[in-house]
Structures are given as C-alpha cells and as structure tokens.
Design a protein around this motif. Sequence first.
Motif, PDB file in Angstrom:
ATOM      1  N   VAL A 177      31.808  18.097  34.460  1.00 38.88           N
ATOM      2  CA  VAL A 177      32.030  19.554  34.668  1.00 38.88           C
ATOM      3  C   VAL A 177      30.529  20.107  34.603  1.00 38.88           C
ATOM      4  O   VAL A 177      29.953  20.246  33.599  1.00 38.88           O
ATOM      5  CB  VAL A 177      32.950  20.242  33.559  1.00 38.88           C
ATOM      6  N   THR A 178      30.142  20.825  35.554  1.00 39.60           N
ATOM      7  CA  THR A 178      28.886  21.540  35.817  1.00 39.60           C
ATOM      8  C   THR A 178      29.169  22.820  34.703  1.00 39.60           C
ATOM      9  O   THR A 178      30.353  23.466  34.659  1.00 39.60           O
ATOM     10  CB  THR A 178      28.566  21.936  37.099  1.00 39.60           C
ATOM     11  N   ALA A 179      28.068  23.435  34.504  1.00 39.95           N
ATOM     12  CA  ALA A 179      27.959  24.756  33.774  1.00 39.95           C
ATOM     13  C   ALA A 179      28.555  25.859  34.532  1.00 39.95           C
ATOM     14  O   ALA A 179      29.175  26.605  33.989  1.00 39.95           O
ATOM     15  CB  ALA A 179      26.471  25.102  33.697  1.00 39.95           C
ATOM     16  N   VAL A 180      28.300  25.916  35.758  1.00 42.24           N
ATOM     17  CA  VAL A 180      28.915  26.779  36.676  1.00 42.24           C
ATOM     18  C   VAL A 180      30.504  26.778  36.575  1.00 42.24           C
ATOM     19  O   VAL A 180      31.262  27.742  36.325  1.00 42.24           O
ATOM     20  CB  VAL A 180      28.481  26.753  38.094  1.00 42.24           C
ATOM     21  N   ARG A 181      31.066  25.493  37.002  1.00 40.70           N
ATOM     22  CA  ARG A 181      32.497  25.139  36.958  1.00 40.70           C
ATOM     23  C   ARG A 181      33.071  25.366  35.532  1.00 40.70           C
ATOM     24  O   ARG A 181      34.223  25.938  35.339  1.00 40.70           O
ATOM     25  CB  ARG A 181      32.791  23.710  37.303  1.00 40.70           C
ATOM     26  N   ARG A 182      32.418  25.201  34.417  1.00 37.26           N
ATOM     27  CA  ARG A 182      32.856  25.509  32.975  1.00 37.26           C
ATOM     28  C   ARG A 182      33.086  26.915  32.672  1.00 37.26           C
ATOM     29  O   ARG A 182      33.878  27.530  32.438  1.00 37.26           O
ATOM     30  CB  ARG A 182      31.912  25.051  32.240  1.00 37.26           C
ATOM     31  N   THR A 183      32.024  27.772  33.424  1.00 35.10           N
ATOM     32  CA  THR A 183      32.062  29.286  33.140  1.00 35.10           C
ATOM     33  C   THR A 183      33.189  29.895  33.958  1.00 35.10           C
ATOM     34  O   THR A 183      34.038  30.851  33.834  1.00 35.10           O
ATOM     35  CB  THR A 183      30.766  29.844  33.880  1.00 35.10           C
ATOM     36  N   ILE A 184      33.431  29.358  35.249  1.00 35.04           N
ATOM     37  CA  ILE A 184      34.303  29.672  36.255  1.00 35.04           C
ATOM     38  C   ILE A 184      36.024  29.365  35.341  1.00 35.04           C
ATOM     39  O   ILE A 184      36.835  30.410  35.381  1.00 35.04           O
ATOM     40  CB  ILE A 184      34.565  28.986  37.530  1.00 35.04           C
ATOM     41  N   ALA A 185      35.927  28.352  34.885  1.00 34.47           N
ATOM     42  CA  ALA A 185      37.134  27.939  34.237  1.00 34.47           C
ATOM     43  C   ALA A 185      37.322  28.653  32.925  1.00 34.47           C
ATOM     44  O   ALA A 185      38.620  29.374  32.804  1.00 34.47           O
ATOM     45  CB  ALA A 185      36.894  26.473  33.597  1.00 34.47           C
ATOM     46  N   GLN A 186      36.280  29.030  32.125  1.00 36.46           N
ATOM     47  CA  GLN A 186      36.694  30.017  30.962  1.00 36.46           C
ATOM     48  C   GLN A 186      37.212  31.496  31.506  1.00 36.46           C
ATOM     49  O   GLN A 186      37.763  32.049  30.980  1.00 36.46           O
ATOM     50  CB  GLN A 186      35.259  30.012  30.284  1.00 36.46           C
ATOM     51  N   ARG A 187      36.277  32.031  32.476  1.00 31.81           N
ATOM     52  CA  ARG A 187      36.715  33.224  32.812  1.00 31.81           C
ATOM     53  C   ARG A 187      38.110  33.421  33.409  1.00 31.81           C
ATOM     54  O   ARG A 187      38.874  34.447  33.307  1.00 31.81           O
ATOM     55  CB  ARG A 187      35.734  33.930  33.874  1.00 31.81           C
ATOM     56  N   MET A 188      38.501  32.445  34.228  1.00 31.53           N
ATOM     57  CA  MET A 188      39.832  32.266  34.706  1.00 31.53           C
ATOM     58  C   MET A 188      40.803  32.400  33.640  1.00 31.53           C
ATOM     59  O   MET A 188      42.211  33.082  33.467  1.00 31.53           O
ATOM     60  CB  MET A 188      40.055  31.132  35.549  1.00 31.53           C
ATOM     61  N   GLN A 225      40.453  33.288  30.524  1.00 31.62           N
ATOM     62  CA  GLN A 225      40.463  34.654  29.705  1.00 31.62           C
ATOM     63  C   GLN A 225      41.147  35.609  30.634  1.00 31.62           C
ATOM     64  O   GLN A 225      42.153  36.514  30.189  1.00 31.62           O
ATOM     65  CB  GLN A 225      38.873  35.179  29.719  1.00 31.62           C
ATOM     66  N   SER A 226      41.010  35.759  31.945  1.00 31.92           N
ATOM     67  CA  SER A 226      41.848  36.596  32.726  1.00 31.92           C
ATOM     68  C   SER A 226      43.203  36.441  32.659  1.00 31.92           C
ATOM     69  O   SER A 226      44.013  37.472  32.394  1.00 31.92           O
ATOM     70  CB  SER A 226      41.603  36.650  34.094  1.00 31.92           C
ATOM     71  N   LYS A 227      43.695  35.283  32.747  1.00 39.13           N
ATOM     72  CA  LYS A 227      45.283  34.847  32.540  1.00 39.13           C
ATOM     73  C   LYS A 227      45.946  35.132  31.152  1.00 39.13           C
ATOM     74  O   LYS A 227      46.862  35.459  31.164  1.00 39.13           O
ATOM     75  CB  LYS A 227      45.729  33.768  33.031  1.00 39.13           C
ATOM     76  N   HIS A 228      45.049  34.981  30.300  1.00 42.05           N
ATOM     77  CA  HIS A 228      45.394  35.052  28.785  1.00 42.05           C
ATOM     78  C   HIS A 228      45.465  36.706  28.345  1.00 42.05           C
ATOM     79  O   HIS A 228      46.415  37.005  27.913  1.00 42.05           O
ATOM     80  CB  HIS A 228      44.475  34.546  27.703  1.00 42.05           C
ATOM     81  N   GLU A 229      44.379  37.439  28.907  1.00 44.41           N
ATOM     82  CA  GLU A 229      44.475  38.721  28.451  1.00 44.41           C
ATOM     83  C   GLU A 229      45.339  39.810  29.546  1.00 44.41           C
ATOM     84  O   GLU A 229      45.900  40.604  28.942  1.00 44.41           O
ATOM     85  CB  GLU A 229      42.928  39.225  28.394  1.00 44.41           C
ATOM     86  N   ALA A 230      45.088  39.455  30.717  1.00 43.67           N
ATOM     87  CA  ALA A 230      45.801  40.406  31.574  1.00 43.67           C
ATOM     88  C   ALA A 230      47.104  40.001  32.279  1.00 43.67           C
ATOM     89  O   ALA A 230      47.137  38.878  32.744  1.00 43.67           O
ATOM     90  CB  ALA A 230      45.035  40.583  32.923  1.00 43.67           C
ATOM     91  N   PRO A 231      48.375  40.470  31.912  1.00 43.06           N
ATOM     92  CA  PRO A 231      49.541  40.289  32.350  1.00 43.06           C
ATOM     93  C   PRO A 231      49.660  40.534  33.878  1.00 43.06           C
ATOM     94  O   PRO A 231      49.748  41.623  34.356  1.00 43.06           O
ATOM     95  CB  PRO A 231      50.592  41.178  31.701  1.00 43.06           C
ATOM     96  N   HIS A 232      49.618  39.520  34.665  1.00 52.44           N
ATOM     97  CA  HIS A 232      49.385  39.464  36.121  1.00 52.44           C
ATOM     98  C   HIS A 232      50.658  40.058  36.938  1.00 52.44           C
ATOM     99  O   HIS A 232      51.780  39.523  36.331  1.00 52.44           O
ATOM    100  CB  HIS A 232      48.964  38.184  36.656  1.00 52.44           C
TER     101      HIS A 232
END
Length: 429
Positions: free
Chosen positions: A206-217, A219-226
């Motif tokens: 996993v590249t640093a960019v892909r890891r960052t994308i994964a973390q942000r996704m 975070q978004s799904k955990h915090e924001a009720p979609h």
Amino acid sequence: MATDILMPQLGESVTEGTIAKWLKKPGDPVSKYEPICEVSTDKVNAEVPSTIEGTIVELVVEEGTTVSVGDLICRIQEAGTAAAEEEPKAEAAKEEKASAKAEVPAQEETSMKQRYSPAVLKLANEHNIDLTRISGTGRGGRITRKDILRAIEQGVPAAAEQPVAAEKSAAPREETKPEPAQPKQPAPVAEAAGVPLENGDIEIPVTAVRRTIAQRMVQSKHEAPHAWTMMEVDVTGLVELRNRLKEDFKKREGVNLTFMPFFIKAVVDSLKEFPYLNSVWGGDKIILKKRINISIAVATDDALYVPVIHDADEKSILGLARAVSQLAEKTRAGKLDLKDMQGGTFTVNNTGSFGSVLSAPIINHPQAAILSFESIVKRPVVTNQMIAVRDMMNICLSLDHRILDGLMAGRFLKRVKERLEAYGPNSEI
C-alpha cells in the motif's frame, strides 16, 4: 556546522507527513530551496526544499515513515563550515538528547499521553474504546484521532473488556470472566491478518497515497451519516449547445469545452440559494462557508485527487473550463501545489466520464455533500405525450445527514436539474 531540517507544516490542518521518497542521499550537495524529499500528507504530495546550501550529512527518517510536524528528518552540513567540527557536537547532542529523554521529557511525554482532545474523547466514547490501551503516535505520545480509528479497525478491546489490573500482593485471587461489552455502535470488521497466499497471487504494498485515501474514506464513513438521493436530467439542449460550440471554443481559447464547466456552474449558482450545502459540521454548530470553492475529483492511474477551484461562483463557463483543464493537467503531471488542495467546500465528480450511470460517492470530509454527474445516455422518453429520443443523465447526491435533511437536499438537486435543462442549442455562455 550541520543544520537540523525539520518536517515542515504543509498546511494549517496538517499535523504529520510520510517521507515518500528521498531525492538526495548522504554526501550529495544541495542548493538552497532545492527539493530534498517528497512528502505525502492527507492533503497533497509535496516536495520539501532545503533551507540552506550545503551537503547532506544524515537522513534521519527512512522512506515510508510517518513523522509529526517539527520532527527531525535530516541534517545538512552548511556550505563553508568544517565537517570535523560537527562530529563531536553531534555526538554530544545525541548523548544529551539520550540523557534528557530518560529524565525530564519522560514526564512531559507522560503528561501529553494523558491530555486527550475533545475529538479523541468523543470518538473513543462512541466506540467504547479504553484509551489506556492505545499507543499514541502524536507528539509526546499523545493519542490522535487517527490512532483511535486505527484501534477501531484493528479491534482493540472495549473499555468493559479490559482485564483487572494485577494486585501488588502475590496472594491468589479468583478469576472471573468479564461480561461481553455492548458497544454503542458496531465497530468495523478488522482487516484479515495473515491471509494465505495461493499460487499466482500478487502482493502489492500500500502506497502512502493509497493509505491516506483509505484513512480519509474510513474517517468520512465513520463520522458522517451518509444519505443518498438521485434525479434524472434531460440534457438534450446542453448536448446540442456543446456540440455547436466546442470546435470554435477549442480554437479560440486553447482548451476543450467539456460538460464539466456547465455542471459546476449549475452547482455554484444553486449553492447560493441553498448555503447549507456549502457548509461543514462543527460538533455543536454548523459552519456556513462564505466562499464557494469547488473540489473536483481527478483520477490518475494509482490514486484519486480532489484539487480545488477557488471562488468558483465568480467564474464564467470559460473561466471554469480553464480552471478544470489546468488542475487536471497539474494532477496528472504530479505538480499540484498545497494551495491547489486546500479550502474545498463542495465536491463535484464527473463519474460519467468513464461510463458510470449510477453511483453513491463518499463525502469529501468535512464537507456537507458531494454530487456525481453520471454518463449521458440517449433513451426514449415521453415528451409532450409523444416518445422522443433524448439525452438523459442521472445526478447523484451523497449528503451528511447531521447537516442536511432530504427536503433541502432535494430542493437543491432540483435547482441543479432545472439549470442544466434550461440550456438550449442557442444559449449564450
């Protein structure tokens, strides 16, 4: 003498970065402002320039390592100074640092570990996580939100599941089985560890960019009720208008006239009517953003970036076309600046460019919503009591249900639809 080079703060909300690649090695000369390494953050990839002219003495941090802002990453021997003078000083500094770390900073680190931010406490409470079981990666061992999210993903035991601390007395005590914890909400399933490989399987780090994308996704799904809604749009007039203008537009302006500027224009004009779509969640308040800065999703072969068109509501179709073209070129060339990635208030995604007809995008945290424009498809449609072939398109909106309800989101989407359907073959732009 050698100068310490520290991890710079690559944006006001950036607290750490990952050394993606060293551009210099020990012994290499370096000019002032010359890039010495590439750093990946949760915002953008950026090059870190040297603050002085000299020679690289030591690379303190290995590639792939994430460090906090202000941490030492390398040392540079400043031009015109004797390297011999630096060695004893460096050794003395190391000894002093090692000695100090065993004494005073130990107290500082302990105190920092016990200082939790409100966001960390809130997230830990929501998932029933015992903070004493988590190792912090922040400065001084402080626990960050990313540490909590990582703990949730890895299945750290909940507070009610912690073993009772051993007593100082050596006397035996009766063992009891704790009752299973009942978390307030189900935690995500941890990723499988030690997955067996079969013949022909390929492991891709996993590249640093892909890891960052994964973390942000995550975070978004955990915090924001979609929540999600969709409308169908008849863009026959817009298709005819673009077909009429695109060749002359390319010759005159030097950029392609795509559908994206029209989509963005319809969005920004509608955001003025419904400012709650242009907001962020602030915990105990909703922050309506004054500026309308549109993040646009741009895909490369290995990642997805969301550069920003600042003050998009002040631009014409021509201005938006140029901005889209410039940002897309910079993204694919790996030349995005930090300012290109900051300040987005609403995201527009043209998923139709690769044939998608329906999607439910993840919100670009901490924004309130994201809108996808799907593929334009010719379909038979009943118009004026007759069947006609029309150019039809779906528009799909994902929204943060803490900020927005279905009524407001629906009204916003309807205005975007109306603006797109108002274009005709003879419209002026």
